[in-house]
Design a protein around this motif. Structure first.
Motif, mmCIF file in Angstrom:
data_model
loop_
_atom_site.group_PDB
_atom_site.id
_atom_site.type_symbol
_atom_site.label_atom_id
_atom_site.label_comp_id
_atom_site.label_asym_id
_atom_site.label_seq_id
_atom_site.Cartn_x
_atom_site.Cartn_y
_atom_site.Cartn_z
ATOM 1 N N ARG A 36 69.491 79.725 65.390
ATOM 2 C CA ARG A 36 68.393 79.192 64.303
ATOM 3 C C ARG A 36 69.142 78.139 63.262
ATOM 4 N N GLN A 38 70.824 75.508 64.336
ATOM 5 C CA GLN A 38 70.788 74.257 65.131
ATOM 6 C C GLN A 38 69.999 73.288 64.320
ATOM 7 N N SER A 39 70.305 71.837 64.283
ATOM 8 C CA SER A 39 69.613 70.717 63.956
ATOM 9 C C SER A 39 69.974 69.473 64.762
ATOM 10 N N GLU A 40 69.245 68.586 64.994
ATOM 11 C CA GLU A 40 69.722 67.478 65.259
ATOM 12 C C GLU A 40 70.422 66.581 64.217
ATOM 13 N N ILE A 44 73.948 69.771 59.024
ATOM 14 C CA ILE A 44 73.436 71.015 58.933
ATOM 15 C C ILE A 44 73.978 71.993 59.590
ATOM 16 N N PRO A 45 74.406 72.137 60.958
ATOM 17 C CA PRO A 45 74.800 73.246 61.449
ATOM 18 C C PRO A 45 76.460 73.086 61.288
ATOM 19 N N PHE A 126 67.275 74.609 54.057
ATOM 20 C CA PHE A 126 66.915 74.419 55.384
ATOM 21 C C PHE A 126 67.227 76.020 55.845
ATOM 22 N N ARG A 130 64.492 78.510 57.717
ATOM 23 C CA ARG A 130 64.651 79.196 59.150
ATOM 24 C C ARG A 130 64.364 80.771 58.953
#
Length: 336
Positions: A36, A38-40, A44-45, A126, A130
């Protein structure tokens, strides 16, 4: 106020029994966390991973898992809810470090120092999002209410603390309100939701809420005492951070109340930001120790720790209960 926590054995208390108890479940929680965050958007990750992998004990999600084990719950809902609890906690840490201007978190540079304040705030947002996704996916309005309310209470506690900074007139009642909100609320919610998913009676929900809440208060009291007794290596943050930020924690409140006129003048100047050198901090430590403010802060921590243990009295014995009792003992023993 005094209390004695009766230990299960003569060895130093540890989180290891709880870690071992929930190890298999925690692997599934960690997988959910990794998935959860993870992001494009690569930042962020990267930023979230810096804090999540930063050596924290994951105490709050472990409490959800241990509480579920205590109740004999054999489902899987608690895994993703424990991940939601950890995301709420991690988001608040990112925001707190920005507010406090912190340089260290668990002995490592804070995310705001590495990536800047805007990125830390936004990634915190973010992670909050989540956490709410995971709550909604669980499908229980009661769980959603408990965790969303805890999130709101935490924010209220942080604002309350912010407005109390550099206020020498902050008293013990307000201080306890602050730590009950900013720390204990999530401990309580993390435990209570296990009773909801296990479909246990209100009395057991209340017992787990009381266990988590009192553990959280004890945990924060010890944290605040440690700021005047330990070095940066022990604390994972710069020694004297609370002192230099003008936070009216219980050791300061007690030392100020018990001090001479000269001592009280020093504390007023320090809290208001006019005495913040290393020498001033050393003097503050001396005043805290001479007034027995740390000793009495720890006595209060033991009191709340015993209340947490007592709250488990409605449950039968076993490894889960023993591990939860020892977690309290560990939380209080960290200052020694």
């Amino acid at each position: 106020m005094t209390a004695t926590i009766h230990r299960l054995n003569n060895r130093a208390p540890s989180l290891e029994p709880m870690i071992q108890l929930v190890a298999g479940d925690m692997n599934l929680v960690n997988a959910a966390i990794l998935n959860r965050m993870q992001s494009e958007i690569p930042l962020i990750p990267e930023l979230a991973g810096h804090l999540i992998a930063g050596g924290g004990k994951r105490l709050r999600p472990m409490l959800t898992l241990a509480s579920a084990r205590l109740l004999g719950y054999s489902g899987t809902r608690h895994h993703r809810l424990a991940a939601a609890v950890e995301f709420i906690h991690t988001a608040t840490l990112l925001h707190d470090d920005v507010v406090d201007g912190s340089d260290l978190r668990r002995g490592k540079r804070t995310a705001n120092i590495i990536w800047g304040n805007p990125a830390s705030v936004l990634v915190g947002d973010f992670l909050f999002s989540r956490s709410f996704e995971l709550m909604v996916e669980d499908g229980s309005l009661k769980v959603l209410k408990i965790l969303s309310n805890a999130s709101a209470v935490i924010a209220e506690g942080e604002v309350n603390q912010l407005t109390a900074v550099r206020r020498i007139d902050t008293g013990e009642d307000r201080y306890l309100d602050i730590i009950n909100a900013k720390t204990a609320a999530l401990f309580a919610a993390a435990c209570k939701i296990a009773a909801v998913v296990a479909e246990r009676p209100d009395s057991e929900e209340a017992a787990l809420d009381a266990y988590g809440r009192n553990l959280g208060i004890a945990f924060q009291l010890v944290d605040d005492a440690i700021d005047y007794t330990s070095d940066a290596g022990t604390m994972g943050k710069d020694a004297g951070d609370d002192f230099r930020e003008g936070k009216m924690t219980l050791p300061v409140i007690l030392a100020y109340a018990r001090g001479s006129e000269v001592d009280r003048k020093f504390w007023k100047d320090a809290v208001e930001g006019r005495r913040d050198s290393d020498e001033d901090f050393a003097h503050a430590i001396g005043l805290v120790q001479a007034s027995r403010a740390v000793d009495d802060t720890m006595a209060r921590a033991r009191h709340y720790g015993q209340r947490a243990i007592d709250a488990l009295g409605v449950f039968g014995g076993g490894k889960a209960k023993d591990a939860m009792v020892e977690a309290v003992e560990f939380a209080v023993a960290r200052a020694y």
